[in-house]
Scaffold this motif. Structure first.
Motif, mmCIF file in Angstrom:
data_model
loop_
_atom_site.group_PDB
_atom_site.id
_atom_site.type_symbol
_atom_site.label_atom_id
_atom_site.label_comp_id
_atom_site.label_asym_id
_atom_site.label_seq_id
_atom_site.Cartn_x
_atom_site.Cartn_y
_atom_site.Cartn_z
ATOM 1 N N ALA A 117 -4.648 9.115 -8.120
ATOM 2 C CA ALA A 117 -4.605 7.559 -8.337
ATOM 3 C C ALA A 117 -3.866 7.664 -9.930
ATOM 4 O O ALA A 117 -2.968 6.699 -10.128
ATOM 5 N N ARG A 118 -4.156 8.340 -10.718
ATOM 6 C CA ARG A 118 -3.811 8.341 -12.312
ATOM 7 C C ARG A 118 -2.357 8.474 -12.069
ATOM 8 O O ARG A 118 -1.609 7.896 -12.831
ATOM 9 N N LEU B 158 0.082 1.261 -6.808
ATOM 10 C CA LEU B 158 -1.446 1.619 -6.936
ATOM 11 C C LEU B 158 -2.074 0.558 -6.143
ATOM 12 O O LEU B 158 -2.802 0.910 -5.119
ATOM 13 N N ASP B 159 -2.002 -0.562 -6.406
ATOM 14 C CA ASP B 159 -2.814 -1.690 -5.768
ATOM 15 C C ASP B 159 -2.208 -1.797 -4.046
ATOM 16 O O ASP B 159 -3.216 -1.971 -3.355
ATOM 17 N N GLU B 160 -0.892 -1.729 -4.016
ATOM 18 C CA GLU B 160 -0.395 -1.687 -2.604
ATOM 19 C C GLU B 160 -0.876 -0.459 -1.712
ATOM 20 O O GLU B 160 -1.670 -0.657 -0.605
ATOM 21 N N GLU C 293 -4.522 -1.249 -0.889
ATOM 22 C CA GLU C 293 -4.499 -2.293 0.210
ATOM 23 C C GLU C 293 -4.326 -1.879 1.323
ATOM 24 O O GLU C 293 -5.050 -2.061 2.618
ATOM 25 N N ARG C 294 -3.477 -1.001 1.701
ATOM 26 C CA ARG C 294 -2.883 -0.343 2.819
ATOM 27 C C ARG C 294 -3.612 0.642 3.293
ATOM 28 O O ARG C 294 -3.735 1.009 4.565
ATOM 29 N N GLY C 295 -4.479 1.277 2.578
ATOM 30 C CA GLY C 295 -5.349 2.443 2.939
ATOM 31 C C GLY C 295 -4.479 3.444 3.552
ATOM 32 O O GLY C 295 -4.887 4.558 4.294
ATOM 33 N N VAL C 296 -3.252 3.861 2.756
ATOM 34 C CA VAL C 296 -2.541 4.798 3.156
ATOM 35 C C VAL C 296 -2.534 5.441 4.400
ATOM 36 O O VAL C 296 -3.136 6.103 4.927
#
Length: 119
Positions: free
Chosen positions: A99-100, A111-113, A116-119
């Motif tokens: 994430a970093r 990062l926010d997207e 939200e998507r939950g990759v």
């Protein structure tokens, strides 16, 4: 790819690998294989959606289990090339560093997207 040799220990192998990178890729590329995360604040991991988690796989984006090393590994793709972030004893540490890396190389919006998507 090219074969460099066989070694009695990890340190000898790492030294020759670094020499080969310098010789064949040049000094400017020596650091390009690994992601530098100093000065990047800690981030929450990016969870995968439940439908994307396979048995034995990580529940976090950018994290896989390396069977030979018996460690969790974090990787990111930057400009079409896979980059190693590192190997970790636990899955969550690997996910935090992934994430970093997303924050550093793709920005807060990405990062926010991803969250939200939950990759």
């Amino acid at each position: 790819s090219c074969w460099i040799g066989s070694y009695d220990n990890e340190e000898e192998a790492a030294v020759d690998y670094a020499r080969a990178v310098f010789k064949y890729k040049g000094g400017a590329h020596q650091q390009s294989f690994f992601v530098d995360l100093k000065d990047v604040p800690t981030q929450l991991p990016i969870p995968k959606s439940a439908s994307r988690i396979k048995e034995g796989a990580s529940k976090y984006a950018g994290v896989t289990f390396h069977k030979l090393k018996k460690k969790w590994q974090a990787q990111i793709t930057i400009e079409g090339k896979h980059r190693s972030i590192g190997c970790y004893e636990n899955e969550e540490e690997a996910a935090v560093d992934y994430a970093r890396a997303v924050l550093k190389y793709r920005g807060q919006g990405a990062l926010d997207e991803a969250r939200e998507r939950g990759v």
